[in-house]
Design an enzyme around this catalytic site. Structure first.
Site, PDB file in Angstrom:
ATOM      1  N   GLU A 175      10.911  37.749  51.283  1.00  0.00           N
ATOM      2  CA  GLU A 175      11.675  36.756  50.507  1.00  0.00           C
ATOM      3  C   GLU A 175      11.369  35.307  50.880  1.00  0.00           C
ATOM      4  O   GLU A 175      12.278  34.494  51.064  1.00  0.00           O
ATOM      5  CB  GLU A 175      13.179  37.053  50.650  1.00  0.00           C
ATOM      6  N   ASN A 216       7.130  41.202  50.599  1.00  0.00           N
ATOM      7  CA  ASN A 216       8.230  41.862  49.891  1.00  0.00           C
ATOM      8  C   ASN A 216       9.210  40.818  49.344  1.00  0.00           C
ATOM      9  O   ASN A 216       9.568  39.864  50.041  1.00  0.00           O
ATOM     10  CB  ASN A 216       8.966  42.772  50.895  1.00  0.00           C
ATOM     11  N   HIS A 252      16.093  45.330  42.846  1.00  0.00           N
ATOM     12  CA  HIS A 252      17.558  45.402  42.778  1.00  0.00           C
ATOM     13  C   HIS A 252      17.964  44.950  41.377  1.00  0.00           C
ATOM     14  O   HIS A 252      18.142  43.761  41.116  1.00  0.00           O
ATOM     15  CB  HIS A 252      18.191  44.474  43.825  1.00  0.00           C
ATOM     16  N   ASP A 282      17.607  49.802  43.304  1.00  0.00           N
ATOM     17  CA  ASP A 282      18.944  50.245  42.915  1.00  0.00           C
ATOM     18  C   ASP A 282      19.295  49.564  41.598  1.00  0.00           C
ATOM     19  O   ASP A 282      18.716  48.533  41.250  1.00  0.00           O
ATOM     20  CB  ASP A 282      20.023  50.042  44.001  1.00  0.00           C
TER      21      ASP A 282
END
Ligand code: XIL
Length: 360
Positions: A175, A216, A252, A282
């Site tokens: 990030e 990532n 996400h 998710d």
């Protein structure tokens, strides 16, 4: 005996067989492909089906509380039965693994790695360099740029060396980009400047010549300013010989929020020779969930994984947990939840069935 416990007990026998070195695939019923899928009785696991397609499928695990209590057995049994990758959800982060300047605390993450290896699962290392969950000794100290560089090198070298041979790939930098595509402020950027990203990758490679090195992030799943910026960063790395093996698309998502450019985005990174892994999937919805929402979620899960299956580079899919009983969404997005493929009672949801169906 309740259905959940019965399911868990039958899975436990399978896990015990795996631990004894037999092949889990031989312990499941033959799959003729003729029957409609009924996950409650069809114990052919996601990992077995994914393996048939040359893929690994995984879950994040936070050992701290998810392993404790009476649910521990069900949780561990289902984890090992269904998944072939384990990502420590928090135990490898700076604040947990490096709580003092000269103190490394590897035991919690080690126990996850031991569990994974005992059950034939791979481990995604998560994460080495991030602006969050940093130990207080680091963030409260006063450091020069040279000292911060030395601290980065020390951390990455020690953690990567400790897990050499035990980790499939590392989220080396997590990030680092803002939504506008610029490197975001944070401890490492503020002290070192933009070179910290490259320093982290070079240091990780020096500590382990063969582990996969990943960048990532979230909001890089589709084509946008942030993923464009990452694309430029990767090309620059490749032009200058900075090691990078793949990118992690956290994924996400909100219900109905799968970017239409997911496939074309995977394609452009794969064309650079990178792996493109789904690392934290998710799909959350406003609570309470409705039957219609759960059906949409099932379709969304299916769309993400089927897009991934279209690319050999996308050979790892990890969900950020597997049961709605234990998910970061509860704290991170109040009012939202039901984001995973098993419900809070460990029963398979339509999303599980849709993935099972897709992978079959
Ligand atoms: C989250 C964990 O799930 C939480 O338990 C923790 O409190 C905060 O971090 N992106 C990442 C993950 O890369 O490390 C984050 O995990 C979720 C968002």
């Amino acid at each position: 005996m309740s259905a959940v416990v019965r399911h868990a007990v039958s899975l436990l026998l399978i896990v015990a067989a795996v631990a004894c070195g037999s092949d889990s695939q031989q312990t499941t019923a033959p799959d003729t492909g003729q029957q409609p899928i009924q996950p409650a009785t069809d114990t052919t696991s996601l990992r077995t089906l994914a393996s048939g397609k040359g893929r690994l499928i995984g879950s994040a695990v936070d050992r701290g509380f998810r392993y404790s209590g009476s649910d521990g057995v069900t949780f561990k049994t289902m984890l090992a039965h269904e998944f072939s990758v384990l990502t420590p959800e928090n135990d490898m982060k700076h604040e947990r693994i490096h709580p003092g300047r000269d103190v490394y605390r590897f035991e919690p993450a080690d126990s996850l790695v031991t569990f994974a290896e005992a059950n034939g699962m791979k481990v995604r290392g998560h994460t080495l360099i991030w602006h969050q969950q940093l130990a207080t000794w680091l963030t409260s100290g006063t450091w020069t740029a040279d000292q911060a560089r030395a601290l980065l090198v020390d951390h990455v070298t020690n953690v990567v060396s400790h897990y050499r041979g035990h980790v499939l790939e590392w989220d080396v930098v997590n990030e680092a980009l803002g939504d506008n595509g610029a490197l975001r402020p944070g401890f490492w950027f503020d002290h070192i400047g933009r070179d910290y990203v490259e320093l982290a990758f070079r240091t990780a490679r020096a500590a382990d010549p063969s582990v996969g090195l990943f960048y990532n992030d979230y909001n890089i799943e589709g084509i946008n300013a942030k993923s464009d910026s990452l694309y430029a960063l990767v090309r620059d790395f490749q032009a200058r010989g900075v090691p990078i093996d793949g990118i992690g698309l956290e994924s996400h998502f909100q219900l109905g929020g799968i970017p239409s450019t997911l496939g074309s985005n995977i394609a452009r990174f794969a064309a650079l020779g990178l792996k493109v892994h789904i690392t934290e999937l998710d799909i959350r919805m406003p609570l309470p969930s409705t039957t219609a929402q759960l059906q949409t979620q099932a379709q969304n899960y299916r769309d993400v994984v089927s897009t991934c299956l279209g690319f050999p580079a996308c050979d790892v899919v990890v969900m950020w947990g597997f049961t709605d009983k234990e998910s970061w969404i509860t704290n991170a997005f109040p009012g939202w939840g039901a984001a995973l493929v098993f419900d809070a009672a460990y029963q398979p949801k339509p999303a599980y069935t849709s993935l099972h169906d897709l992978l079959k």
